[in-house]
Structures are given as structure tokens and as C-alpha cells.
Design a protein around this motif. Sequence first.
Motif, PDB file in Angstrom:
ATOM      1  N   UNK A  51       0.843  -1.186   0.000  1.00 29.74           N
ATOM      2  CA  UNK A  51       0.000   0.000   0.000  1.00 29.74           C
ATOM      3  C   UNK A  51       0.880   1.238   0.000  1.00 29.74           C
ATOM      4  N   UNK A  52       0.473   2.243  -0.731  1.00 30.79           N
ATOM      5  CA  UNK A  52       1.263   3.467  -0.813  1.00 30.79           C
ATOM      6  C   UNK A  52       0.450   4.693  -0.500  1.00 30.79           C
ATOM      7  N   UNK A  53       1.125   5.675   0.075  1.00 32.33           N
ATOM      8  CA  UNK A  53       0.512   6.988   0.314  1.00 32.33           C
ATOM      9  C   UNK A  53       1.470   8.057  -0.196  1.00 32.33           C
ATOM     10  N   UNK A  54       0.918   8.960  -0.984  1.00 32.24           N
ATOM     11  CA  UNK A  54       1.682  10.021  -1.636  1.00 32.24           C
ATOM     12  C   UNK A  54       1.119  11.354  -1.145  1.00 32.24           C
ATOM     13  N   UNK A  55       1.949  12.190  -0.540  1.00 27.87           N
ATOM     14  CA  UNK A  55       1.522  13.512  -0.081  1.00 27.87           C
ATOM     15  C   UNK A  55       2.297  14.547  -0.892  1.00 27.87           C
ATOM     16  N   UNK A  56       1.559  15.370  -1.656  1.00 24.57           N
ATOM     17  CA  UNK A  56       2.188  16.325  -2.567  1.00 24.57           C
ATOM     18  C   UNK A  56       1.827  17.754  -2.185  1.00 24.57           C
TER      19      UNK A  56
END
Length: 511
Positions: A51-56
Motif C-alpha cells: 500500500x502506498x501513500x503520496x503527499x504532494x
Amino acid sequence: MMWSKAFVLSLQVACATTCAAEASSPVNSTLPSIDVELTPILDVVNYTGINGELVMDIHFANNETLLVLPLEMANAPSAQYTTETLEAWDCLGQLRLTQSDGTGSDSQPSRFWAVQRATQGPVVVRFKAKPYQIDPNAMVGPLFDIRSNGDGLLGSTWALVPLPPDNTAQYQFSLRWNLKHSPQDAKAAWTWGEGPAPVTISGTSATFLYTFWAVGSMSAYPSDSDSKPLSPDYSMYWLEQPPFDVDTIAAFVDKFFNYSSIFWKDTNGEPYRVFIRHNQETGTGGTALLRSFTFGWHDANSTAEDKLELLLSHEITHNWPQINDVNAAGTRYAEGTAEYYSLRLLWRNNQISTETYLSEMNARLKTYYLNPYVNLTDEDAYDQAWEARQAQTIPYGRGLIYLTNLDAQMRAVSNSDGRESLDTIVLELLDICRASSSQCTEVQLLKLLEKYLGQEGVEEYHAVSTGQPLIQPLEDSLGPCFEVIETQTNPAVFQWRFRDGKDASSEDCLI
């Protein structure tokens, strides 16, 4: 895909903090930040994934493309997310995304996600990936896809993490590993550093994506008891025990990489990491990306250690000589220089004998001349590379012969001291590439050919790409101790042999 109330609450808190101060600059950098957290799921029965989480910290306008991910990379599949496995939020709530497929800036078939309103505050993306399901009868392609090996996962970041489509913008990236669903002895390694603590690096999307990673119950070289490698921050990782002596291979790679770094004037001290993959499908091979490569093995294709060392030397050499043209020209230069310099530098570093060097060079020439696709143009060989395995090898052999000829021509036109050689051109081109990525092209290579060999050098370069007439090694192409002979007719095969009276152990033979 459902997310917990805790996640929604944490996003609201983050947005409240960030949106209140979004006019201020990031604490550690003036670059927009992209923070990634990866959570391998390795402790659930009958399920393995990540699972991945990307905060931009990036603003997106209405209908602007938020993310892009290649569907395939030279025939290797990515995670290929859908609207069920990828979702996004910002300070105003969940973002509605429009999904479409097309061609990415890297010429790969890609999937795009666009936002249906302007974003506010940080954008959070969550995605769920599974390892690629292998067809054991499939042909082994480049090692970019996500694989399950032993009690872990490995693959390329390129296949896993979607990013904004602007491949020229500079970002500050961080990658953190959450190992709460991994075995107690789990480790995480990425091209730019080991986890689980976050590793931060600045650069374009390529800096982040063109990398490899592995996570799980993993072995590594050097271990705590090993002596310090010759090369700074050099490591090798594997999730399943290969059928060869890893320590011997790792030490060989370390010695070659250290010598090569000196030759290529690589003094930045960046890490270099090697990942070993067990292939479920029959076949071996390797694939290089930035400061790292992965090579695969299969029980039915046990490769002798000396042959494996040559394969790894080829992949390591990809770290330096290259041009950014994503086409036949870029492939011939990359594969030709990797073939040429992997063997030449092993020879110069006394890691192979002159007899072994001659034998390996001749083996590559014979493979090229007996290839049924030998008369394809560079373009046709490039287009058919993933349909016909033998077409894929054309730029290797053709590039190698062309470069040995170019080396002979450079030595012939140089001053009496003979200091000009192929080294002159490739090192000068590498300096151009380091100074400006946009100038790292075939155009600059042609300018260098004209500079040292005149228009005739440019014309010969283009003539070789046609595949006809058949390219032949020049008489002095391997140096003063060797001559060219035709060892076979119909089809013609040209190779080198020692000149009469020449001593293979003589320093005069080494160029």
C-alpha cells in the motif's frame, strides 16, 4: 477502496495546518515536496501486496493531470492502478478523478488521472499494488515489474509510484517504509538508501522513479561482519538464496565498480545498490537504472560465476555512458558502450586475462554475425526488440563492433603519443551530459565525431545504422597484438586472433 475514519481525520488536521500556512516556504527546501510512504502487506494469509501513500505539496488546476503511471515499461507491466485501487483527497475532501490511457513523455503506454476541480492544500493519494502474476512460459523481459520473492517484494519504483507528469520540474522527495505488516526481521532498501526511516533526495521525477527497491526478510552484502567495501555505500540484497556464492560475486562487483568510478570520474560518493531477483519464468538477465541494477536467476538457468560476473559488469557500466534519446540511437550507444567498456575495463583492471578478453570479444562478434536479424536497420531492430529476442541483441553486437572501429580510428588520427582514443569521445560526452541533461543527445555525439574525425566520421555513423553492408572490425580495432580474420563464410563471421610472435601477457597488448 475504503479508507478509515482515522485517515480522514488525520488528513483534515494536516490540511488545517498546511492550508493556514500555505503561503510560507517549506522548512528544508524551496522545492515542492512529494512524500511517499510504502506499507508492504507481508503478514496476511493468502495476500501479498504493498500500500502506498503520496503527499504532494503541489497545486493542480481544474482538469489538470494529477498523476501518470506507465502501463508497461519496455514490455514489463506496472501496478496498473484503476479507480478502485487509487484515490485522492485534498483539504476540501475526496477528489473526483478522470482516468485515461495514452502515451507518456517517455514514449511508454501510460495511464493518466486528472482532477475535476482545482485542489486546495496538500494532495494525498493512496494506492494498492499487488505483485505481478507470472506466466512461467513467458519470455523474461526487463526487470521493472513488482515481484514476490521469498518473504518479501522487490521491483522498480517506476512500476509502483504514480507521479505528476512534469518530468522537468524539480521536487524534494522522501520515501519512508512502514513495516508494521512485515516480518520482525524485515529490512527495506531503495537505490538512494535503506529504511525504514525516510530517505530524502531532490531532483526530477526520473531521480525518484528510475530506481529499484526490495523489502522483507532479506540478506545483504556487506553483512555486519564483512570488511568495508572499496566503493562507498555499496550494497547487494536478495530475498531468496541464489545458487551461486553471493559474497564472491559481490566482491567482484565492488572491485569493478570502484575501478570504473575512477575511469568515469565519478567522485560524488552516491550509493550504489544491486538487487538479486529469483525469476519464476525461465531465464536470466539484468536491468540497470540510476545507481542500481537488478539481475535475475532461475533454477533451470544456473549461470557460471564467471559469466555472471560479465553480465553484472555490463549492467554496472550502464551507470555512466548513455544519451537521453529514447530510440534506436540511444539503445545502440547504451548497449554498445556497456559491452565495450565492461570488457575493456575488466581487462585493464586485471580482473580478466588477455586470453579471456579476446575470447569474450570473439564470442560477441560470432553471436552478432550469426544473428538472423543481422541486416535489420537500427530502427527495425529497436521496433522488434520485444517481439523477437534475437532482434533485441542487434544494438549490442553492432554497437560493440562500431565502437572498436571508432577506437582504432581515433588512435590512428591522434598525435604520435596516441593519447586520443574512444575514451576521449565518451568521456567528453559524459561531461556534456553531467553539465546539461537536455544536451545529452545523439546530436552532441555527432558533433564530437565531426570534431575528431570530420564529416566522414558522421557519415560512417549513419551508414552503420542501416545494417548493410555488414559491418566488419578494422585491422587495428583491438590493438597492436591482434589481427582480424574471417573465421566462417555463408554467413560471414569476422573475429580477432593473436598476431604471430605476440605475447598475450605483454603490457604492449593492453590498450
